[in-house]
Design an enzyme around this catalytic site. Sequence first.
Site, PDB file in Angstrom:
ATOM      1  N   ASP A  14      11.012  -2.736  -0.474  1.00  0.00           N
ATOM      2  CA  ASP A  14      10.910  -3.579   0.719  1.00  0.00           C
ATOM      3  C   ASP A  14      10.644  -2.712   1.956  1.00  0.00           C
ATOM      4  OD1 ASP A  14      11.208  -5.329   2.829  1.00  0.00           O
ATOM      5  OD2 ASP A  14      13.045  -6.250   2.085  1.00  0.00           O
ATOM      6  N   HIS A  73      -9.687  11.398  12.385  1.00  0.00           N
ATOM      7  CA  HIS A  73      -9.481   9.977  12.146  1.00  0.00           C
ATOM      8  C   HIS A  73     -10.805   9.229  12.111  1.00  0.00           C
ATOM      9  CE1 HIS A  73      -7.283   6.159  12.256  1.00  0.00           C
ATOM     10  NE2 HIS A  73      -8.205   5.753  13.119  1.00  0.00           N
ATOM     11  N   GLU A 112      -5.487   2.433   5.389  1.00  0.00           N
ATOM     12  CA  GLU A 112      -6.021   3.429   6.326  1.00  0.00           C
ATOM     13  C   GLU A 112      -6.269   4.750   5.605  1.00  0.00           C
ATOM     14  OE1 GLU A 112      -4.890   5.341  10.700  1.00  0.00           O
ATOM     15  OE2 GLU A 112      -3.739   3.647   9.900  1.00  0.00           O
ATOM     16  N   LYS A 117       5.972   5.889  14.096  1.00  0.00           N
ATOM     17  CA  LYS A 117       5.030   5.038  13.371  1.00  0.00           C
ATOM     18  C   LYS A 117       4.233   5.881  12.381  1.00  0.00           C
ATOM     19  CE  LYS A 117       0.874   2.802  12.806  1.00  0.00           C
ATOM     20  NZ  LYS A 117      -0.432   3.355  12.360  1.00  0.00           N
TER      21      LYS A 117
END
Length: 455
Positions: free
Chosen positions: A298, A395, A90, A282
């Site tokens: 990880d 965005h 993104e 998020k």
Amino acid sequence: MKNNETGKTISGFSKLNKRGKLTWLVENFFKEPESVMRELVSFWHGNEEQQKILDAFSENTITNFPLPFSVAPNFVINGKTYCVPMVIEESSVVAAASSSAKFWMSRGGFHAEVIDDKKIGQIHLVHKGSTERLRAFFDRNKNRLVESIKPLTASMEKRGGGIVDITLKSFLEEDGYHQIVISFKTCDSMGANFINTTLESFAKNLKTVFIDEGHHPDDLDILMCILSNYTPDCLVRVEATCPVTKLAHKKAGMTGKEFGKRFQQAVRIAQIDPFRAATHNKGIFNGIDAVVLATGNDFRAVEACGHAYASRDGTYRSLSYCEIIEGEFKFGMEIPLAVGTVGGLTKLHPMAKRSLEMLGNPGAHELMMIIAAVGLAQNFAAIRSLVTTGIQKGHMKMHLSNLLHQLHATEREFKLAIEHFSHELVSHTSVRDFIENLRKLNTEIGTKATAKEKS
């Protein structure tokens, strides 16, 4: 190898070589197997040795799945400047992190510290007998059991790590169920294999000592031994501070005080509303995951731990906080990050090695601080957009390139579209209509030119 009548299932798949696996796959699941075969093979690494390394990371590998490897410059953390590697698909995430880094660079940068770096391993067991009896046995033999695994922990201890605490935890509501909880310090390694190996050896010795003392073997059942990915004591704090007057947003026509108030309120909403908190956090992990991936760590373990930590008081909340005291704006976050810079993929994956080299080959503590700073920067950029111009404007501008690629835009169409949408709202429909109209106009011009030539 044996297929069923539909050809969709197979036995012995893992025994096929890479090309054999790929051949079976494309012949059974794709309409144009030859074309798909060529496409998937085209993503194989040009260097055969490098490809062998990548293939060994997983099972049943048939090709590679490329992701962009980007960098975000100008990150000033504890007075040191970094160019941070980010692996993410993104574009707006990298752009936002870079913008935020530049913003804070002239305001003192980010300040970070590692609060602690303990990790947890658990031995889950069932004991037939009283809790008091098990606790007496454990207390009597704890030191002996720790000594029994010295061959496994000695090397880590020489580096300053090893076992730092060991306790017996009983769950009275679950009949006979107990845990032996062992805290570790694993220095610059993430330590999963070290912890799990140590736990299994400890549990085996525990069972042996239990039997040697004359207890019946069936009275102690070791259910499982495994590290916990919830590491609330492997914690890093990062903050960015400046006078609120330095937060003025000219495009939105806001003074620093107005911006600070709106920003603080937005963070507060994420602290009291789980629906907002999920999206808020998020955004933090947009930045964190990208660096974790780039450095061969990880990201799944990091995310699981972070979300558990966000729920530690029983309600899912924002990981970041904001306060304004006597005109001083402070935006920060405390987050658990169990990462390493040695072992695992950090030394095997060629790009992970380059990522760490780019960062100056940091130790685990320094990497924790870098990752946390990028997460906070990403969060700052997202909230700044939300409370001023709105998230979609920036965005979708970044998304314009993806839309144009989907429409197979030519170089000329790209240039014209970017110019046109510099002052227009970007959406899939508006971009599609612009390209279609452009092509229609070009067709009409071409038709008129042809007719003129003929006349």
